[in-house]
Design a protein around this motif. Structure first.
Motif, PDB file in Angstrom:
ATOM      1  N   ARG A 186       7.301  -3.353  11.126  1.00 30.56           N
ATOM      2  CA  ARG A 186       7.037  -2.759  12.174  1.00 30.56           C
ATOM      3  C   ARG A 186       8.532  -2.178  12.949  1.00 30.56           C
ATOM      4  O   ARG A 186       9.225  -2.996  13.335  1.00 30.56           O
ATOM      5  CB  ARG A 186       6.348  -3.330  13.313  1.00 30.56           C
ATOM      6  N   PRO A 187       8.922  -0.927  12.777  1.00 31.70           N
ATOM      7  CA  PRO A 187      10.146  -0.409  13.311  1.00 31.70           C
ATOM      8  C   PRO A 187      10.355  -0.395  14.871  1.00 31.70           C
ATOM      9  O   PRO A 187       9.286  -0.668  15.389  1.00 31.70           O
ATOM     10  CB  PRO A 187      10.097   1.165  12.898  1.00 31.70           C
ATOM     11  N   VAL A 217       7.709  -2.464   2.912  1.00 28.47           N
ATOM     12  CA  VAL A 217       6.983  -2.191   4.043  1.00 28.47           C
ATOM     13  C   VAL A 217       5.622  -2.890   4.451  1.00 28.47           C
ATOM     14  O   VAL A 217       5.386  -3.572   5.343  1.00 28.47           O
ATOM     15  CB  VAL A 217       7.496  -0.863   4.763  1.00 28.47           C
ATOM     16  N   GLU A 218       4.844  -2.115   3.364  1.00 27.27           N
ATOM     17  CA  GLU A 218       3.414  -2.750   3.503  1.00 27.27           C
ATOM     18  C   GLU A 218       3.342  -4.050   3.154  1.00 27.27           C
ATOM     19  O   GLU A 218       2.498  -4.640   3.785  1.00 27.27           O
ATOM     20  CB  GLU A 218       2.439  -1.820   2.412  1.00 27.27           C
ATOM     21  N   ALA A 241      12.837  -4.694  -1.673  1.00 27.62           N
ATOM     22  CA  ALA A 241      12.610  -3.297  -2.198  1.00 27.62           C
ATOM     23  C   ALA A 241      13.840  -3.024  -3.362  1.00 27.62           C
ATOM     24  O   ALA A 241      13.926  -2.177  -4.088  1.00 27.62           O
ATOM     25  CB  ALA A 241      12.878  -2.082  -1.284  1.00 27.62           C
ATOM     26  N   GLY A 242      14.839  -4.020  -3.235  1.00 22.90           N
ATOM     27  CA  GLY A 242      15.996  -4.087  -3.927  1.00 22.90           C
ATOM     28  C   GLY A 242      17.032  -2.707  -3.769  1.00 22.90           C
ATOM     29  O   GLY A 242      17.409  -1.910  -4.690  1.00 22.90           O
ATOM     30  N   VAL A 243      17.050  -2.359  -2.542  1.00 26.64           N
ATOM     31  CA  VAL A 243      18.023  -1.393  -2.013  1.00 26.64           C
ATOM     32  C   VAL A 243      18.937  -1.669  -0.992  1.00 26.64           C
ATOM     33  O   VAL A 243      18.633  -2.720  -0.429  1.00 26.64           O
ATOM     34  CB  VAL A 243      16.962  -0.070  -1.470  1.00 26.64           C
ATOM     35  N   SER A 244      19.754  -0.888  -0.448  1.00 19.12           N
ATOM     36  CA  SER A 244      20.603  -1.289   0.744  1.00 19.12           C
ATOM     37  C   SER A 244      19.880  -0.999   1.863  1.00 19.12           C
ATOM     38  O   SER A 244      18.945  -0.373   2.090  1.00 19.12           O
ATOM     39  CB  SER A 244      21.861  -0.515   0.728  1.00 19.12           C
TER      40      SER A 244
END
Length: 353
Positions: free
Chosen positions: A54-55, A48-49, A19-22
């Motif tokens: 899966r968390p 995520v998709e 996603a390009g985030v932390s």
């Protein structure tokens, strides 16, 4: 997947890279714990998709300060009685996103205390105790930390902050023995449970009270020791049959011992109920399918399990609901009949296996 093997779980770090985030931003978005820019939220959701993330729900709950589990201290998970209660507990918890975490105490107070410590170490949010003999002081200490409900024990401490649910073992045993007396039986044996258990003592007292109600003498030789398991019922019935008494009926302190007692009778060629009537206690699911179907005192243990689960969930939500008041019922089946005039057949000991 490669070569049919299971795919390795995707991590938060991999979602963050995609996603390009932390990683902390991913965690905040997944937990909904803080406001995040819409474009970052959309990028994480798409990652995520794509990755099929899966968390780890247990880890998430622990971070949030809860485990979504309720500890269940049983005595023997393999016991049909406790197994029926556990099924009821599951039915009460699962629709609300909670799961039971079960452990056995095996009828030893030290093991029960250790089992409770293990459950607390797993950060259960409430505790259901099915019988046993954990000291009241220990239960009191646990109840000061989380909701506790105890089945089958009357907690005498006035400062106990948990809740106990006690059934009428005395009345149920009195009713079962009275049933035999009303069928004309006058020499009635009793196979009792472990003497350190309150329910065994209460059922013994109910048996004795029924005899006194009808002017029948108390005879301690007609009471033999069992331990609530089938093998002890078999041995107990063998001891009763060795007495030089015109025994015509036996009341067992639970159905499992009645099953063992029935086997002892079968091995001696003694017919139930033609030669001897037999009564149990609990009305386990298998009792209506035994040969013959067993007369027993019904404990609505499955319903009790479900009600106790609902009770602790309500306590977790800050409510104080009333505990259920469930009656014990004598279920009459084909294992009891009018007493025979002819004496009980007494084959020689060579027929015992």
């Amino acid at each position: 997947m490669q070569n049919g093997s299971a795919r390795r779980p995707v991590t938060v770090i991999e979602v963050a890279q995609e996603a390009g985030v932390s990683p902390s931003t991913v965690s905040r978005i997944l937990n909904g714990s803080a406001g995040v820019a819409a474009d970052k939220k959309r990028a994480v959701e798409q990652a995520v998709e794509r990755l099929g993330y899966r968390p780890n729900m247990m880890a998430r709950h622990l971070v949030q300060g809860n485990s979504r589990t309720v500890g269940v201290l049983t005595q023997d998970i393999a016991s049909p009685f406790y197994n029926d209660a556990i099924r009821g507990i599951e039915e009460g918890l699962m629709p609300h996103g909670y799961s039971p975490l079960m452990i056995s105490g095996h009828w030893h107070s030290e093991q029960e205390g250790h089992a409770i410590e293990l459950l607390l170490g797993r950060r259960v949010e409430a505790l259901i105790v099915l019988g046993g003999s954990v000291p009241e002081a220990e239960l009191h200490d646990v109840a000061a930390r989380l909701p506790v409900v105890v089945l089958g024990r009357r907690i005498e401490r006035p400062d106990f902050s948990g809740f106990s649910l006690v059934l009428d073992n005395f009345g149920g045993a009195r009713r079962a023995t009275t049933h035999l007396i009303q069928l004309g039986h006058r020499t009635i044996g009793h196979i009792m449970g472990l003497p350190e258990h309150a329910d065994a003592q209460e059922r013994l007292a109910g048996y004795r009270a029924a005899l006194e109600d009808h002017g029948l003498p108390w005879d301690s030789s007609l009471v033999v020791q069992g331990d609530f398991r089938e093998a002890s019922g078999l041995l107990g019935m063998q001891r009763l049959l060795e007495l030089d008494r015109p025994l015509t009926a036996v009341f067992c302190s639970n159905d499992q011992m009645a099953y063992g007692a029935r086997l002892a009778l079968y091995r001696r060629g003694i017919r139930v109920p033609d030669d001897l009537s037999l009564v149990g206690f609990d009305d386990l699911p298998g009792s209506s399918y035994s040969t013959p179907p067993l007369t027993s005192v019904r404990q609505p243990v499955h319903d009790l399990g479900r009600r106790m689960a609902e009770f602790v969930l309500a306590r977790l939500n800050g409510q104080t609901p009333a505990l259920p008041e469930l009656e014990l019922e004598l279920v009459v089946r084909e294992s009891t009949a009018l007493v025979r005039v002819s004496p009980l057949p007494r084959p020689g000991p060579s027929s015992v296996r």
